[in-house]
Design an enzyme around this catalytic site. Sequence first.
Site, PDB file in Angstrom:
ATOM      1  N   GLY A  54      10.620  -9.216 -27.307  1.00 29.91           N
ATOM      2  CA  GLY A  54      11.529  -8.883 -26.216  1.00 29.91           C
ATOM      3  C   GLY A  54      11.811  -7.506 -26.508  1.00 29.91           C
ATOM      4  N   CYS A  66       9.724  -6.547 -33.999  1.00 28.56           N
ATOM      5  CA  CYS A  66       9.112  -5.353 -33.634  1.00 28.56           C
ATOM      6  C   CYS A  66       9.578  -4.158 -34.344  1.00 28.56           C
ATOM      7  CB  CYS A  66       8.995  -4.950 -32.065  1.00 28.56           C
ATOM      8  SG  CYS A  66       7.807  -6.117 -31.062  1.00 28.56           S
ATOM      9  N   GLN A  81      14.449  -5.877 -27.141  1.00 30.01           N
ATOM     10  CA  GLN A  81      15.160  -5.666 -28.192  1.00 30.01           C
ATOM     11  C   GLN A  81      14.833  -6.679 -29.437  1.00 30.01           C
ATOM     12  OE1 GLN A  81      17.614  -3.523 -28.831  1.00 30.01           O
ATOM     13  NE2 GLN A  81      17.696  -2.415 -26.965  1.00 30.01           N
ATOM     14  N   SER A  82      13.326  -6.646 -29.671  1.00 29.90           N
ATOM     15  CA  SER A  82      13.003  -7.569 -30.590  1.00 29.90           C
ATOM     16  C   SER A  82      13.260  -7.016 -32.246  1.00 29.90           C
ATOM     17  CB  SER A  82      11.447  -7.651 -30.413  1.00 29.90           C
ATOM     18  OG  SER A  82      10.870  -8.101 -31.656  1.00 29.90           O
ATOM     19  N   ASN A  83      13.850  -7.693 -32.781  1.00 28.05           N
ATOM     20  CA  ASN A  83      14.202  -7.381 -34.210  1.00 28.05           C
ATOM     21  C   ASN A  83      12.817  -7.384 -35.000  1.00 28.05           C
ATOM     22  OD1 ASN A  83      17.081  -7.585 -33.952  1.00 28.05           O
ATOM     23  ND2 ASN A  83      16.871  -9.643 -33.840  1.00 28.05           N
TER      24      ASN A  83
END
Length: 329
Positions: free
Chosen positions: A68, A74, A70-72
Amino acid sequence: MLKKITLANTPTPIQKIQFMETDLPVNLYFKRDDLTGSGLSGNKIRKLEYLLQKAISDGITDIITCGGIQSNHCRATALACARLGLEAHLLLAGNEEQEKEGNNFLDILAGGKQRFISEKEYDEKRDSIMEEWKREIEEESDKKALVIPMGASCGLGSFGYSDCFEEILLQEKEMGISFDSIVITVGSGGSLAGLIYGNEKNHGKKEILGISIAASREEAIEGMVLPILEEMKTLDEVRYDIKSANFDVINGYQGLGYAKSTIEELEFIRDFVSQTGIILDPVYTGKATYGLISEILNGRWSEGRNILFVHTGGAFGWTREQIKMLLSI
Ligand SMILES: *Cc1c(COP(=O)(O)O)cnc(C)c1O
């Protein structure tokens, strides 16, 4: 033996939680996997230790992964790649025009290349889009790319949480305590699968529970955890019978769905953080801790049980929108 590089600061501490202490009938502990690092932190680091080892052994130059906006995962991948001299390519679900903040800004700070697709495209085509991106990169020059699936939740990555389980066993000895249940947040299911695998490998004495923040119980078990466990079995030298494993996924705390908060969840997070000094995030650990405390108060566990919650990080996931919502309560 499967090999891994070191990215996480381990063992992460286990702490007794002083939240509503007089009212909670159980002994609640947190394993602080939010402290595996500063930016390079949270649960994804343990999974990346295996996957990036493989990348380095295979002569990979570029990593492609997704999440997403706000992916942690990534953000952690971008920072790990920066550390290891790899190029990170991030396929993100969301609007490119959105103001940069949180994880999405840290991706850029770490030198990660971002591409945006709609949530619909993400749900339907993310894997084929990543494969196409890999071909593009490899055509360019003498580059070699590795695609890491969403959340690094594949068999190999999930061994990071089998290792975490074994770390907990050592800490139990040191602390002179035995945990009856280990609870963790479920997003893409790899962390839960790893804990289940570790428990089975060590004769399955504990109950392993996931609290899902988006998928239904059935989707999480059938579509995520069981296939990952199967893949782990094929990679390991020793085979375990996973069918009878002592685990479950708790339903009912998905709220409004992935990355969407309710007033109750945000109020809970504020109470929890102000009473414990431990930061929860609105997407994962806030929902799961809300679920965990609700289950405790509803009498899921008998008095005096020792419950360990694995805190998976995520503090960078707070967006302006959620902050505004919390401040308006
Ligand atoms: C990704 C993530 C999870 C979920 O872990 P999975 O292995 O994908 O189930 C939980 N908490 C945080 C903070 C995360 O970033």
